[in-house]
Design an enzyme around this catalytic site. Structure first.
Site, mmCIF file in Angstrom:
data_model
loop_
_atom_site.group_PDB
_atom_site.id
_atom_site.type_symbol
_atom_site.label_atom_id
_atom_site.label_comp_id
_atom_site.label_asym_id
_atom_site.label_seq_id
_atom_site.Cartn_x
_atom_site.Cartn_y
_atom_site.Cartn_z
ATOM 1 N N LYS A 1 -8.067 4.204 -20.037
ATOM 2 C CA LYS A 1 -8.305 4.628 -21.414
ATOM 3 C C LYS A 1 -7.102 4.248 -22.280
ATOM 4 O O LYS A 1 -6.805 3.080 -22.403
ATOM 5 C CB LYS A 1 -8.602 6.129 -21.423
ATOM 6 C CG LYS A 1 -9.540 6.571 -20.272
ATOM 7 C CD LYS A 1 -10.909 5.919 -20.333
ATOM 8 C CE LYS A 1 -11.752 6.133 -19.082
ATOM 9 N NZ LYS A 1 -11.873 7.476 -18.598
ATOM 10 N N ASP B 1 -5.517 17.095 -16.534
ATOM 11 C CA ASP B 1 -6.001 15.757 -16.861
ATOM 12 C C ASP B 1 -5.719 15.555 -18.353
ATOM 13 O O ASP B 1 -6.372 16.139 -19.210
ATOM 14 C CB ASP B 1 -7.501 15.650 -16.543
ATOM 15 C CG ASP B 1 -8.039 14.241 -16.771
ATOM 16 O OD1 ASP B 1 -7.455 13.504 -17.597
ATOM 17 O OD2 ASP B 1 -9.050 13.874 -16.132
ATOM 18 N N TYR C 1 -14.638 15.629 -16.969
ATOM 19 C CA TYR C 1 -15.143 14.278 -16.775
ATOM 20 C C TYR C 1 -16.238 14.316 -15.697
ATOM 21 O O TYR C 1 -16.076 14.980 -14.667
ATOM 22 C CB TYR C 1 -13.961 13.396 -16.349
ATOM 23 C CG TYR C 1 -14.316 11.958 -16.196
ATOM 24 C CD1 TYR C 1 -14.606 11.184 -17.307
ATOM 25 C CD2 TYR C 1 -14.380 11.366 -14.938
ATOM 26 C CE1 TYR C 1 -14.949 9.850 -17.169
ATOM 27 C CE2 TYR C 1 -14.718 10.030 -14.797
ATOM 28 C CZ TYR C 1 -15.004 9.282 -15.915
ATOM 29 O OH TYR C 1 -15.345 7.962 -15.777
ATOM 30 N N ARG D 1 0.818 -1.216 0.000
ATOM 31 C CA ARG D 1 0.000 0.000 0.000
ATOM 32 C C ARG D 1 0.854 1.269 0.000
ATOM 33 O O ARG D 1 0.422 2.328 -0.428
ATOM 34 C CB ARG D 1 -0.973 0.007 1.197
ATOM 35 C CG ARG D 1 -1.790 1.282 1.280
ATOM 36 C CD ARG D 1 -3.021 1.194 2.181
ATOM 37 N NE ARG D 1 -2.858 0.381 3.358
ATOM 38 C CZ ARG D 1 -2.195 0.730 4.450
ATOM 39 N NH1 ARG D 1 -1.590 1.905 4.534
ATOM 40 N NH2 ARG D 1 -2.111 -0.092 5.476
HETATM 41 C C1 LIG Z 1 -12.166 8.064 -17.380
HETATM 42 C C2 LIG Z 1 -11.679 9.394 -17.043
HETATM 43 C C3 LIG Z 1 -11.363 9.737 -15.724
HETATM 44 C C4 LIG Z 1 -11.559 8.785 -14.568
HETATM 45 O O1 LIG Z 1 -10.785 7.641 -14.694
HETATM 46 P P1 LIG Z 1 -11.205 6.210 -14.075
HETATM 47 O O2 LIG Z 1 -10.027 5.375 -14.383
HETATM 48 O O3 LIG Z 1 -12.453 5.773 -14.731
HETATM 49 O O4 LIG Z 1 -11.398 6.447 -12.603
HETATM 50 C C5 LIG Z 1 -10.890 11.001 -15.476
HETATM 51 N N1 LIG Z 1 -10.727 11.891 -16.473
HETATM 52 C C6 LIG Z 1 -11.026 11.597 -17.753
HETATM 53 C C7 LIG Z 1 -10.830 12.628 -18.807
HETATM 54 C C8 LIG Z 1 -11.507 10.347 -18.076
HETATM 55 O O5 LIG Z 1 -11.807 10.072 -19.349
#
Ligand SMILES: *Cc1c(COP(=O)(O)O)cnc(C)c1O
Length: 394
Positions: free
Chosen positions: A210, A185, A113, A58
């Site tokens: 993704k 992000d 998001y 962890r």
């Molecule tokens: C999917 C996504 C997230 C969140 O990610 P998870 O792995 O689903 O928690 C955050 N920002 C963007 C732009 C995303 O496409």
């Protein structure tokens, strides 16, 4: 000085270390929850952070599998260090908890998001954190929103799902002048097409779920930035425990090895699909950073080296037309998420952004007919044929 390796070579080679025990070619999965110390002195030194090394899964650096992924990603983003997480949302949560405390102020892009929006609008205010959602595509809005208490500026560009951009270099400069952390992000672009840290941001994060994993078979999150921030965040990571699974870490290492070739195909196909959609009478407009019709195409060219695989478009006929389009595709998968090898189609107003209040959705341009497409790496002709027959059926 040693010549810096090119991006594609880094995807394949960065951070890879042959297993010193048996010489295994790929990074092993260190399936363990704890690590044996040589003696009590070493155990104490690792807990006191006087000595680097592994302690307990962890606690960062988690395991050697996690460490290889974190280092590989940091090299691709141009950062000093990285940290992996169980999901993109776990990464965003840890960044927020490391940076913000009661009385602090956060500025966030208004088109983000859906779950990030909910975290910022529902959870953080309960902790006494003031949040302003602003249209960051106009830097004047950012300047106006800055207060003495502003500790973090959170950007998403290209933004989900409207593909609106913001100028990372400009906003990172404003954040720095005001002593606020600038976080990007970078999930949609990936470090292959956009490197926020090189543009002046402090942190760049991705949902590995993704394009990093790339095959729609895992959940994960990852952050790159400087060592000082990673050290501070490691406490929050250890205390909250949103740790990436070992198998996921291994799959992400594998995913990154083909990131460059997948992203090239995603982008090439997306451009063709965007041009096709723009030519269709059933389509009101198409938003793709690579199209000259994108209102910020120049900015896209300035801060991105390619335009990735995400696009959105408005079908004429609103929600009903959108529903029929989605029910008529055959090759494209009707699914949320993005960055998979197959083309995914979804309806933000009904699905990913249903949690965003209607009034907010309207203001930020998530219209009822908006369709989001994550263009896959199939043959573009087949994707276009499928969309064509589905559009003709609405
Ligand atoms: C999917 C996504 C997230 C969140 O990610 P998870 O792995 O689903 O928690 C955050 N920002 C963007 C732009 C995303 O496409």
């Amino acid at each position: 000085m040693e010549r810096e390796l090119k991006f594609a070579t880094k995807c394949v080679h960065a951070a890879e270390k042959p297993d010193p025990v048996f010489g295994a070619h790929t990074t092993p999965i260190f399936q363990t929850s704890t690590f044996i110390f040589e003696n009590a002195r070493q155990g104490a030194a690792r807990f006191a952070k006087e000595e680097s090394g592994y302690v307990y899964t962890r606690i960062p650096p988690n395991t050697p599998t996690h460490a290889v992924l974190a280092e590989k990603f940091a090299e691709l983003e141009g950062g000093e260090a990285g940290q992996t997480f169980a999901s993109g949302m776990a990464a965003i949560t840890a960044i927020a908890l490391t940076t913000l405390k009661q009385g602090d102020h956060l500025i966030s892009t208004d088109v983000i998001y859906g779950c990030t929006f909910s975290l910022f609008s529902e959870v953080l205010p309960g902790l006494g954190i003031d949040v302003s959602f602003v249209d960051t595509s106009d830097i004047e809005n950012v300047k106006r929103a800055i207060k003495p208490e502003t500790k973090m500026v959170f950007l998403e560009t290209p933004a989900n799902p409207t593909l609106i951009l913001c100028d990372i270099a400009e906003i990172a400069g404003i954040a720095r002048e005001n002593g606020a952390l600038c976080v990007v992000d970078n999930t949609f672009a990936t470090p292959y097409f956009q490197r926020p840290l090189e543009l002046g941001a402090d942190l760049s994060l991705s949902s590995c779920t993704k394009y990093i994993g790339g095959h729609a078979d895992l959940l994960g999150g990852i952050v790159a930035g400087n060592k000082d921030f990673m050290n501070r965040m490691s406490l929050v990571v250890g205390y909250t425990g949103g740790i990436m699974g070992l198998h996921e870490a291994w799959l992400c290492i594998r995913g990154l090895k083909t990131l460059h070739i997948r992203m090239d195909r995603h982008a090439e196909n997306a451009m063709k699909v965007a041009e096709f959609l723009e030519s269709r009478p059933e389509v009101e407009w198409v938003r793709y950073p690579g199209l000259t019709s994108h209102p910020q195409h120049e900015l896209a060219r300035k801060q991105m080296s390619g335009f990735s695989g995400m696009l959105s478009f408005e079908v004429k006929g609103g929600i009903e037309a959108g529903r029929r389009l989605m029910d008529n595709v055959k090759l494209c998968s009707l699914a949320v998420s993005l960055g998979a090898t197959d083309t995914l189609i979804q309806h933000p107003a009904l699905m990913t952004h249903a949690c965003v209040p209607l009034a907010v959705r309207k203001r930020i341009g998530i219209t009822d007919g908006l369709v989001r497409l994550s263009v896959g790496i199939e043959d573009s002709e087949d994707i276009i044929e499928d969309l064509k027959q589905a559009l003709e059926a609405i």
